[in-house]
Motif scaffolding. Structure first.
Motif, mmCIF file in Angstrom:
data_model
loop_
_atom_site.group_PDB
_atom_site.id
_atom_site.type_symbol
_atom_site.label_atom_id
_atom_site.label_comp_id
_atom_site.label_asym_id
_atom_site.label_seq_id
_atom_site.Cartn_x
_atom_site.Cartn_y
_atom_site.Cartn_z
ATOM 1 N N THR A 114 0.878 -1.191 -0.155
ATOM 2 C CA THR A 114 0.056 -0.030 0.230
ATOM 3 C C THR A 114 0.906 1.180 -0.144
ATOM 4 O O THR A 114 0.680 2.284 -0.625
ATOM 5 C CB THR A 114 -0.983 0.059 1.226
ATOM 6 N N MET A 115 2.011 1.282 0.879
ATOM 7 C CA MET A 115 2.896 2.444 0.992
ATOM 8 C C MET A 115 3.495 2.581 -0.388
ATOM 9 O O MET A 115 3.542 3.740 -0.863
ATOM 10 C CB MET A 115 3.652 2.391 1.886
ATOM 11 N N GLN A 116 4.078 1.642 -1.037
ATOM 12 C CA GLN A 116 4.838 1.761 -2.289
ATOM 13 C C GLN A 116 3.859 2.371 -3.506
ATOM 14 O O GLN A 116 4.164 3.159 -4.170
ATOM 15 C CB GLN A 116 5.403 0.341 -2.734
ATOM 16 N N GLN A 117 2.681 1.803 -3.475
ATOM 17 C CA GLN A 117 1.709 1.908 -4.567
ATOM 18 C C GLN A 117 1.204 3.342 -4.311
ATOM 19 O O GLN A 117 0.953 4.186 -5.445
ATOM 20 C CB GLN A 117 0.701 0.831 -4.668
ATOM 21 N N GLU A 145 -4.909 1.185 -15.199
ATOM 22 C CA GLU A 145 -5.647 0.104 -15.825
ATOM 23 C C GLU A 145 -5.085 -1.178 -15.015
ATOM 24 O O GLU A 145 -5.708 -2.236 -15.485
ATOM 25 C CB GLU A 145 -5.068 0.189 -17.166
ATOM 26 N N GLY A 146 -4.279 -0.939 -14.019
ATOM 27 C CA GLY A 146 -4.215 -2.464 -13.353
ATOM 28 C C GLY A 146 -2.895 -3.201 -14.211
ATOM 29 O O GLY A 146 -2.663 -4.280 -13.684
ATOM 30 N N ILE A 147 -2.355 -2.733 -15.067
ATOM 31 C CA ILE A 147 -1.307 -3.464 -15.997
ATOM 32 C C ILE A 147 0.065 -3.714 -15.131
ATOM 33 O O ILE A 147 0.862 -4.627 -15.233
ATOM 34 C CB ILE A 147 -0.827 -2.751 -17.281
ATOM 35 N N THR A 148 0.285 -2.636 -14.396
ATOM 36 C CA THR A 148 1.772 -2.773 -13.575
ATOM 37 C C THR A 148 1.160 -2.109 -12.138
ATOM 38 O O THR A 148 0.432 -1.161 -11.990
ATOM 39 C CB THR A 148 2.638 -1.900 -14.237
ATOM 40 N N PRO A 149 2.036 -2.524 -11.354
ATOM 41 C CA PRO A 149 1.677 -2.185 -9.709
ATOM 42 C C PRO A 149 1.749 -0.716 -9.400
ATOM 43 O O PRO A 149 0.648 -0.173 -8.798
ATOM 44 C CB PRO A 149 2.511 -3.109 -8.973
ATOM 45 N N GLY A 150 2.714 0.065 -9.838
ATOM 46 C CA GLY A 150 2.909 1.178 -9.745
ATOM 47 C C GLY A 150 3.777 1.574 -8.582
ATOM 48 O O GLY A 150 3.239 2.517 -7.535
ATOM 49 N N ASN A 151 4.853 1.090 -8.184
ATOM 50 C CA ASN A 151 5.722 1.305 -7.053
ATOM 51 C C ASN A 151 6.632 2.247 -7.036
ATOM 52 O O ASN A 151 7.039 2.991 -8.151
ATOM 53 C CB ASN A 151 6.580 -0.091 -6.893
ATOM 54 N N TYR A 152 6.746 2.931 -5.712
ATOM 55 C CA TYR A 152 7.434 4.470 -5.529
ATOM 56 C C TYR A 152 8.859 4.426 -6.430
ATOM 57 O O TYR A 152 9.229 5.162 -7.095
ATOM 58 C CB TYR A 152 7.361 4.943 -4.375
ATOM 59 N N PRO A 153 9.727 3.396 -6.180
ATOM 60 C CA PRO A 153 11.111 3.303 -6.463
ATOM 61 C C PRO A 153 11.259 3.356 -8.162
ATOM 62 O O PRO A 153 12.119 3.834 -8.642
ATOM 63 C CB PRO A 153 11.700 2.303 -6.010
ATOM 64 N N VAL A 154 10.392 2.650 -8.762
ATOM 65 C CA VAL A 154 10.293 2.673 -10.296
ATOM 66 C C VAL A 154 9.820 4.110 -10.552
ATOM 67 O O VAL A 154 10.315 4.528 -11.371
ATOM 68 C CB VAL A 154 8.964 1.359 -10.618
ATOM 69 N N MET A 246 -0.780 5.649 8.588
ATOM 70 C CA MET A 246 -1.627 4.765 7.575
ATOM 71 C C MET A 246 -1.315 3.455 7.709
ATOM 72 O O MET A 246 -0.130 2.769 7.587
ATOM 73 C CB MET A 246 -1.429 5.327 6.199
ATOM 74 N N ASN A 247 -2.202 2.348 7.684
ATOM 75 C CA ASN A 247 -2.028 1.098 7.339
ATOM 76 C C ASN A 247 -2.788 0.617 6.292
ATOM 77 O O ASN A 247 -3.536 1.124 5.781
ATOM 78 C CB ASN A 247 -2.239 0.172 8.937
#
Length: 247
Positions: A114-117, A145-154, A246-247
């Motif tokens: 959750t944090m990363q996304q 679109e949910g094709i990729t997770p969306g992580n913060y470092p990326v 947040m959790n």
């Protein structure tokens, strides 16, 4: 009069060169600032549970905990961020998606995901709005679109590449952000002072830089995330009564 014009011309050229040399530093300071609105202040990286359960209770245990989080982040998030930056530089979009998906598979608890996304999506939105990054715009659409997770470092890797910032700057900003996130949270849930947290930040920032030579040459499949205590603390926070973060 001619000498004055020449002196003015030299001064202007010097200022232009200085601006060019200092621009990467200014961009890094902006993106690494704890006030940059990606929501980092909303998360404690497990510290709230660590304090609640007595794992962290003073300056010494805070430094040990923060070091563990920084080490874990360096050998997972840091590796993915560098791969994302290189793929963006080479305009290899599939490499960005691979880094994003590989990193997501290493996040074993829902809180970390959750944090990363959430931070990743927010950084992508800011990147598109502030810096007009085409690759980020495409990536953000795939995240929605949910094709990729969306992580913060990326997202960091994509944005830093678009701004012409190199691997060293990216890694430095990333590690600074991870360490400062935990320490800023500590000021709100633990009896420590700003002197304590700044000393820890100073020491761990230097230590983090010592890991870079190894991380720089790691493949995505070499990322490692073995920190079971952090995952247990995150699971406790997910279902616990602590609600400062947040959790």
């Amino acid at each position: 009069m001619e000498q004055d014009k020449k002196a003015t011309h030299i001064t202007i050229n010097a200022l232009l060169r200085m601006k060019t040399n200092l621009s990467p530093l200014m961009r890094m300071l902006q993106l690494a600032d704890s006030a940059f609105p990606v929501g980092a202040f909303s998360f404690s990286n497990g510290l709230e549970s660590a304090v609640h359960t007595g794992v962290v209770y003073d300056v010494r245990t805070l430094q040990a905990y923060t070091r563990t989080i920084a080490l874990q982040a360096a050998f997972t998030d840091g590796v993915a961020a560098l791969h994302s930056l290189r793929s963006a530089q080479r305009k290899e979009y599939e490499g960005i998606l691979q880094a994003d998906r590989s990193l997501h598979q290493l996040k074993l608890n829902n809180e970390a995901r959750t944090m990363q996304q959430r931070m990743g999506r927010k950084l992508a939105e800011l990147g598109v709005h502030l810096f007009a990054c085409d690759t980020m715009e495409r990536w953000l659409a795939d995240v929605k679109e949910g094709i990729t997770p969306g992580n913060y470092p990326v997202a960091q890797g994509i944005l830093f590449a678009s701004l012409g910032l190199n691997e060293d700057i990216l890694y430095t900003a990333h590690q600074y952000g991870v360490i400062s996130m935990v320490l800023n949270a500590a000021l709100r849930c633990l009896k420590v002072s700003h002197y304590d947290t700044q000393r820890i930040l100073y020491q761990l920032s230097d230590e983090s830089l010592q890991w870079l030579p190894e991380i720089r040459y790691m493949a995505l499949e070499d990322m490692n995330n073995f920190n079971p205590q952090a995952d247990i603390l995150a699971s406790l926070h997910e279902k616990g009564a602590m609600r400062m973060f947040m959790n």
